[in-house]
Design a protein around this motif. Structure first.
Motif, mmCIF file in Angstrom:
data_model
loop_
_atom_site.group_PDB
_atom_site.id
_atom_site.type_symbol
_atom_site.label_atom_id
_atom_site.label_comp_id
_atom_site.label_asym_id
_atom_site.label_seq_id
_atom_site.Cartn_x
_atom_site.Cartn_y
_atom_site.Cartn_z
ATOM 1 N N GLU B 3 0.784 -1.953 0.151
ATOM 2 C CA GLU B 3 -0.018 0.191 0.694
ATOM 3 C C GLU B 3 0.837 1.503 0.182
ATOM 4 O OE1 GLU B 3 -3.294 2.309 3.025
ATOM 5 O OE2 GLU B 3 -2.345 0.551 3.275
ATOM 6 N N ARG B 4 0.913 2.758 -1.243
ATOM 7 C CA ARG B 4 0.989 3.311 -1.088
ATOM 8 C C ARG B 4 0.401 4.662 -0.744
ATOM 9 N NH1 ARG B 4 7.054 3.620 -2.132
ATOM 10 N NH2 ARG B 4 7.765 1.716 -1.903
ATOM 11 N N SER B 14 2.260 11.744 13.711
ATOM 12 C CA SER B 14 1.092 10.931 14.164
ATOM 13 C C SER B 14 1.734 9.773 14.257
ATOM 14 C CB SER B 14 -0.382 11.178 14.351
ATOM 15 O OG SER B 14 -0.446 10.252 12.881
ATOM 16 N N LEU B 15 2.200 9.031 13.159
ATOM 17 C CA LEU B 15 2.974 8.212 12.729
ATOM 18 C C LEU B 15 4.208 7.620 13.716
ATOM 19 C CD1 LEU B 15 3.226 7.635 9.174
ATOM 20 C CD2 LEU B 15 1.542 6.073 10.781
ATOM 21 N N TYR B 16 4.867 9.349 14.581
ATOM 22 C CA TYR B 16 6.515 8.857 14.828
ATOM 23 C C TYR B 16 6.561 9.482 16.424
ATOM 24 C CZ TYR B 16 7.133 7.481 10.475
ATOM 25 O OH TYR B 16 7.465 6.753 9.437
ATOM 26 N N LEU B 17 5.268 9.982 16.284
ATOM 27 C CA LEU B 17 5.576 10.657 17.760
ATOM 28 C C LEU B 17 3.901 10.141 18.355
ATOM 29 C CD1 LEU B 17 7.313 12.211 20.005
ATOM 30 C CD2 LEU B 17 6.023 14.408 18.698
ATOM 31 N N HIS B 18 4.540 9.068 19.293
ATOM 32 C CA HIS B 18 3.299 8.572 19.988
ATOM 33 C C HIS B 18 3.090 10.206 21.000
ATOM 34 C CE1 HIS B 18 0.930 5.743 22.238
ATOM 35 N NE2 HIS B 18 0.837 4.796 20.755
ATOM 36 N N PRO B 19 1.540 10.021 21.867
ATOM 37 C CA PRO B 19 0.875 10.463 22.661
ATOM 38 C C PRO B 19 1.393 10.616 24.334
ATOM 39 C CG PRO B 19 -0.581 10.317 20.707
ATOM 40 C CD PRO B 19 0.710 9.432 20.762
ATOM 41 N N GLN B 20 2.183 8.844 24.019
ATOM 42 C CA GLN B 20 2.811 8.838 25.144
ATOM 43 C C GLN B 20 3.982 9.017 25.859
ATOM 44 O OE1 GLN B 20 1.745 4.669 25.764
ATOM 45 N NE2 GLN B 20 -0.617 4.523 25.976
ATOM 46 N N THR B 21 4.213 8.999 23.995
ATOM 47 C CA THR B 21 5.771 9.723 24.442
ATOM 48 C C THR B 21 6.025 11.046 24.799
ATOM 49 O OG1 THR B 21 6.289 8.202 22.576
ATOM 50 C CG2 THR B 21 8.121 10.083 23.009
ATOM 51 N N GLY B 116 1.577 2.796 17.114
ATOM 52 C CA GLY B 116 0.224 3.367 17.803
ATOM 53 C C GLY B 116 -0.556 3.923 17.285
ATOM 54 N N ALA B 117 -0.656 3.869 15.939
ATOM 55 C CA ALA B 117 -1.566 5.122 15.401
ATOM 56 C C ALA B 117 -2.444 4.395 14.525
ATOM 57 C CB ALA B 117 -0.032 6.583 14.753
ATOM 58 N N GLY B 118 -2.596 3.562 14.369
ATOM 59 C CA GLY B 118 -3.585 2.230 13.486
ATOM 60 C C GLY B 118 -3.156 1.959 12.608
ATOM 61 N N HIS B 119 -2.165 2.273 11.705
ATOM 62 C CA HIS B 119 -1.699 1.827 10.333
ATOM 63 C C HIS B 119 -0.788 1.325 10.315
ATOM 64 C CE1 HIS B 119 -3.124 6.479 8.937
ATOM 65 N NE2 HIS B 119 -2.027 6.335 10.061
ATOM 66 N N THR B 120 -0.837 -0.282 9.709
ATOM 67 C CA THR B 120 -0.585 -1.013 9.680
ATOM 68 C C THR B 120 0.691 -0.754 8.603
ATOM 69 O OG1 THR B 120 -1.526 -2.006 6.989
ATOM 70 C CG2 THR B 120 -2.802 -2.344 9.551
ATOM 71 N N LEU B 121 0.887 -0.097 7.894
ATOM 72 C CA LEU B 121 2.095 0.227 6.895
ATOM 73 C C LEU B 121 2.778 1.591 6.835
ATOM 74 C CD1 LEU B 121 0.939 -0.927 3.623
ATOM 75 C CD2 LEU B 121 1.996 -2.254 5.183
ATOM 76 N N SER B 122 3.911 1.735 6.932
ATOM 77 C CA SER B 122 4.606 2.844 6.903
ATOM 78 C C SER B 122 4.680 3.722 5.952
ATOM 79 C CB SER B 122 6.689 2.078 6.620
ATOM 80 O OG SER B 122 7.221 1.334 5.786
ATOM 81 N N ALA B 127 6.064 -3.328 6.224
ATOM 82 C CA ALA B 127 4.555 -4.006 7.426
ATOM 83 C C ALA B 127 5.379 -3.894 8.494
ATOM 84 C CB ALA B 127 4.231 -4.625 6.920
ATOM 85 N N HIS B 128 7.068 -3.193 8.560
ATOM 86 C CA HIS B 128 7.417 -3.920 9.423
ATOM 87 C C HIS B 128 7.647 -2.074 10.242
ATOM 88 C CE1 HIS B 128 10.644 -4.097 6.591
ATOM 89 N NE2 HIS B 128 11.435 -2.924 7.941
#
Lengths: 745, 334
Positions: B3-4, B14-21, B116-122, B127-128
């Motif tokens: 998926e692109r 939001s992908l890289y800065l998790h709210p908890q962080t 933690g943002a709900g996305h399965t793909l980068s 996927a990793h």
């Protein structure tokens, strides 16, 4: 090392490829793993490359060794002298080599005996006399004989004895061979004993239908593998002349025009030849040419016939006619001509020819034993039994045929040994007048191959002579002391004719000839106590015997001589056969066939001690001689051929034919399991087979002890188990699953 | 097909800065261990005592001093000439050096679980969760703190050389520029190049005219001697340096079971190995390397933190920042 199951071993060994194949396949199937920290993998690999390679090699080696050990165990190895036998004590090898008739079976290039000898030589080469190994040799041509026994440490001598083994024509005697080995093995001997049977186990060499009674000590046998293909073979079962006696004067004079009485007077001489074929070709149609000749084997054939086989047919009989004059010209010493019948050469050549001596006489000398008679009666009543006999045997005194049978009358008291020696047949018409000493002389006459015909006396009311006949002659029939009054004719019997069917040549005409005959008085015949129930030559219409015949001691005795007893006196108060057409052929056939058969066939199968004619002290065949004791050769003769019997002066007393044992010529292959079961029953112990290509050419001596072979298999299994444990340990250790390595900080 | 999707900077944050962080880090301020020279006023002390807003101390006048800084009140009371000295407040210049070499693309953690943002793909369809993703998260957090306290933040993305650059700035859009540049880097400039730490440090130092706080985020799969030489040049230029060595859990444990071919991400040859047979050797080599890197960092007085991609970023990062602030306070008051 000998493998009992070489195919399993080969398959198992091939399984070594399995771990390698799995390894290679797994290498191909693995998906590559992307990896970032390759520099540390490379460094670790550089440092441990040698150790890892060593681990992998050790692991692969352990796995291959495991598979190999299991494969060898499945192959059931038996280790030889050069292997594990070394240092394990002495070994005694009993070689039983089949040199019987079937061992001549050839596949076109090599015969079985040659293969067996080569295999035996290879086995012997593995023994070591310095270690105390010994070998014995038994030739299995029946009866089995010890060639080298007891076992000898002179192994080269045993090898030479193996090389000098010659093929014989007697049937294979494996039970006898094993008995010889069994007798020779010392139960307390410290050396290991091995019985190795080298045989193709065709139907002719292994009669699997005959099982021993058991009870013998167990013996472990190591045997060569049974032949899988069998041999296309035909055997001459019988070459029987229709008349075993030829009267030379008739043959020379007649030259043609066979008489209706039996054909002896004609110019042809019929020989019935029975042939059996065996082996794979029984399933196919085919043809076999039969040649018949007189003289030594290989002489020109005088007649020829052909048997055309149908698919599935295994036995056939053909009749071949040759010139009687040729038989007479071929007569050798003592008036005996050697008739031979031969067929096309096949896989087993030893049974392709059969010999049969034929008696050639200038005439048959018949003495009618009767007291001097009074004369004065007229008409038919003037003829007494002696007259009827003479008239029947010499009906035309003026013709040449009269010379065929020379009839003379003999006073019982004048019947001494010299007089009897001049006779071929004696016809007793007044048995009640014969004294006991004369009966004893007659017994000697019969035993020497004479024919004795006894006719009941017409005037006696009580017949005591049958008792004397039974006791002095060991005659297989007894007769009643009083005649039985009947009024019956003769009737053909539906029963099988007797073994010595003196009326065989006229049996086809008998129904017509018998129909005119009436019998009014008859002695009742019963088989003697203990004698086999034999068929009479002729029966009355009520089924009771009328004429009986037998050999002293019974047909199974195999002795020469013959006794024929009529049930009715040659008197019109008893029967009218004297005035009927049956009389002439009846008495002629009884005399001619009786004299021929009474003189003995002088043909036996190989493997038996042949009988010798009276007066013979030795049998000679080429450079070989056999002494004769009590009318028989001192030992069995295993090779087919013609032997000449000579007396003390070196004069010939006749010919004796030794023929191949037809039982040994069966070429059918037999199933391995069947042979194994049969061998096990013979040995009483376990049986293992040697693969000639794997074991014998491999040059190892089988121990012959199946339990030892089994034990080696067990040892290999134990070793395989140990290898499995080692493999597990190595696999676990080299997998490093047990090594606790802490992750990097 | 993977998926692109188009990169939207707001979304990438939001992908890289998790709210908890963020919650963990919001109470911390990032301070340079050294007092660095700033070009803008800020909360960081400057070693250059001057004449700015906050008075620091007096010192006797020396000939040649600017008489404009004489404290006339002291002169009136004591008839001595003293100059007034002020402590100038400087701003923190944070330069994020993020490794984007081929080895940083490795990861064994699920992207969905790590993000933690709900996305399965980068953003580039993986996927990793790679080490570069983790480095991006660290960089996002560090720049967030820096910008939040009014300091400047810049970015250098490198492999064998500098691949991307975001100039230092304290503007509000800088953070999104940094995150966007990192999130779209592999999509725009895929590379299998190895890390050339010496060359990259030289290139980065050439662009820095003032003393900065450098944050090196890398797996540091490079020769330790080359790392030592690079850090020496940083030290020589009197910059402060924080090293985040990012490793994947699989790299640290190497807990593979089945034999398989291992394929390098930086063009190394394929290796067919039995992982269990070589694990001990691998871990020893890796441990030795980590020890060497840590020893080198400590020898220059730089902070060093080993980061596991399978760990949540918040706790270790917050602990690190807290420990660092504590050290600064101890050096100031103790």
């Amino acid at each position: 090392m000998t493998l009992l199951n070489p195919i399993l071993a080969a398959v198992g060994a091939a399984c070594i490829a399995i771990p390698i194949a799995i390894h290679l396949l797994m290498r191909r199937r693995r998906q590559p793993v992307p990896w970032a920290a390759m520099r540390f993998l490379l460094e670790a690999l550089r440092q441990h490359r040698r150790r890892l390679r060593l681990e992998q090699l050790l692991l692969l080696g352990a796995r291959c060794l495991l598979v190999l050990l299991i494969a060898l165990a499945l192959g059931r190895p038996m280790l030889g002298a050069s292997g594990a036998l070394a240092g394990r004590g002495q070994t005694t090898l009993y070689l039983l080599i089949d040199n019987g008739l079937a061992s001549a079976a050839t596949d076109g290039t090599t015969d079985a005996l040659t293969r067996h000898k080569a295999a035996a030589a290879r086995l012997l080469a593995q023994l070591d006399a310095n270690r105390g190994d010994r070998a014995a040799l038994v030739a299995l041509a029946g009866p089995a004989a010890s060639v080298v026994m007891p076992p000898s440490s002179d192994l080269s001598g045993v090898a030479e004895a193996v090389r000098s083994l010659a093929p014989a024509q007697s049937a294979t005697d494996l039970p006898g061979g094993l008995a010889l080995v069994r007798d020779a093995i010392e139960p307390s001997a410290s050396s290991r004993s091995a019985a190795v049977v080298l045989c193709d186990f065709l139907a002719g060499s292994a009669d699997v239908g005959r099982r021993p009674d058991g009870g013998a000590s167990p013996l472990t046998v190591l045997a060569s593998l049974p032949s899988e293909t069998g041999a296309d073979n035909a055997t001459v079962l019988e070459a029987e002349p229709m008349r075993p006696l030829i009267i030379a004067g008739v043959a020379d004079a007649s030259g043609g025009g066979a008489s209706a009485g039996g054909g002896v007077g004609g110019g042809t001489f019929a020989v019935r030849v029975a042939v059996r074929r065996s082996g794979p070709w029984v399933a196919r149609a085919g043809a076999t040419t039969i040649r018949v000749g007189v003289g030594p084997e290989g002489s020109a054939s005088l007649g020829q016939g052909t048997i055309r086989w149908l698919a599935g047919q295994s036995e056939a009989t053909a009749s071949v006619s040759i010139e009687s004059s040729a038989v007479v010209r071929g007569a050798q010493a003592a008036g005996t001509a050697m008739l031979w019948a031969s067929i096309d050469r096949d896989a087993i050549a030893g049974d392709d020819t059969r010999f049969r001596p034929v008696q050639v006489r200038p005439s048959v000398r018949v003495g009618v034993v009767s007291p001097r008679r009074s004369v004065g009666r007229a008409g038919l009543t003037r003829f007494e039994a002696e007259d009827w006999v003479r008239l029947a045997l010499s009906p035309e005194e003026t013709t040449a045929r009269a010379s065929e049978i020379d009839v003379s009358e003999v006073e019982p008291l004048a019947l001494d040994a010299a007089r009897l020696a001049s006779l071929d047949a004696a016809i007793v018409t007044r048995p009640e007048a014969i004294a006991e000493p004369v009966w004893r002389r007659l017994r000697g006459f019969v035993d020497a191959g004479g024919l004795l015909v006894v006719v009941p006396p017409a005037g006696a009311s009580v017949h005591l002579w049958p008792d004397t006949l039974a006791s002095e002659m060991a005659f297989p029939w007894t007769a009643g002391r009083q005649a039985r009054e009947i009024s019956a004719g003769l009737a053909p019997s539906a029963d099988e004719p007797p073994a010595d069917d003196l009326l065989a040549l006229v049996r086809a005409e008998l129904p017509d000839l018998m129909s005119a005959v009436r019998v009014r008085r008859v002695l009742a015949f019963e088989p003697a106590a203990g004698a086999d129930k034999a068929a009479p030559l002729l029966r009355l219409a009520d089924g009771s015997p009328w004429i009986v015949a037998g050999r002293p001691g019974g047909a199974e005795s195999g002795r020469a001589g013959m006794v024929v007893v009529l049930g009715s006196a040659l008197d019109f108060e008893w029967t009218d056969v004297m005035a009927k057409p049956l009389m002439v052929p009846l008495l002629n056939e009884l005399v001619r066939q009786g004299v021929g058969r009474a003189s003995g066939a002088w043909a036996v199968v190989a493997g038996t001690a042949p009988p010798a004619p009276a007066g013979a002290v030795e049998l000679r065949s080429g450079a070989s001689t056999l002494p004769v004791n009590a009318g028989r050769a001192s030992g069995p003769v295993r090779v087919a051929g013609v032997w000449r019997a000579v007396d003390e002066r070196g004069a010939s007393r006749g010919l004796v034919a030794i023929n191949a044992d037809a039982a040994g010529g069966k070429g059918e292959a037999q199933a391995r399991s069947t042979v194994e079961s049969w061998l096990a029953s013979l040995a009483g112990g376990q049986v293992r087979f040697l693969d000639p290509s794997a074991s014998l050419s491999g040059g190892s001596v089988a121990s012959g002890n199946a339990e030892q072979g089994g034990s080696w298999a067990w040892w290999l299994l134990v070793a395989a188990l140990a290898a499995a444990v080692v493999e597990l340990a190595l696999g676990r250790w080299f997998s490093h699953a047990v090594i606790k390595a802490e992750p990097a900080r | 097909m993977s998926e692109r999707r188009e990169i939207v900077p707001e979304a990438e944050a939001s992908l890289y800065l998790h709210p908890q962080t963020l919650a963990r880090l919001s109470s911390f301020e990032l301070r340079a261990k050294m007092i660095v020279e700033g070009v803008m006023s800020g909360q960081h002390r400057s070693p250059y005592h001057g004449f700015s807003v906050e008075f620091a101390q007096h010192r006797p006048y020396a000939p040649g001093d600017d008489i404009r800084h004489l404290d006339w009140k002291v002169y009136a009371r004591s008839d001595k000439l003293h100059l007034k000295q002020y402590q100038q407040e400087t701003s923190l210049d944070l330069v994020l050096l993020v490794d984007a070499s081929g080895s940083m693309r490795y990861g064994s953690r699920s992207f969905e679980e790590a993000s933690g943002a709900g996305h399965t793909l980068s953003p580039d369809g993986r996927a990793h969760w790679s080490k570069f993703d983790h480095a991006t998260a660290i960089a996002a957090a560090m720049s967030y703190i820096t910008l939040h306290q009014g300091d400047r933040s810049g970015l250098v993305v490198f492999a064998d050389e500098i691949k991307a650059l975001v100039r230092r700035s304290s503007s509000q859009g800088t953070w999104r520029q940094i995150v966007g540049a990192l999130a779209t880097f592999y999509q725009s400039e895929p590379t299998n190049a190895p890390t050339d730490i010496g060359r990259v440090i030289d290139q980065a130092l050439a662009k820095l005219t003032n003393r900065c706080l450098l944050v090196l985020i890398s797996d540091l799969f490079a020769d330790p001697e080359a790392i030592r030489a690079a850090l020496a040049r940083v030290k020589h230029r009197r910059h402060d340096l924080i090293i985040f060595q990012v490793l994947d859990r699989a790299e640290r444990e190497f807990d593979f079971r089945d034999a398989a071919p291992f394929e390098g991400l930086e063009g190394e040859p394929r290796l067919r190995i039995d992982p269990r047979a070589i694990r001990a050797g691998y871990l020893a080599a890796l441990g030795k390397h980590l020890d060497a890197v840590q020893r080198i960092a400590r020898s220059f007085g730089f902070d060093y933190q080993l980061v596991d991609t399978h760990d949540w970023l918040g706790p270790p990062l917050a602990a690190f920042v807290a420990r660092r602030n504590a050290q600064i306070k101890r050096s100031k008051y103790g």
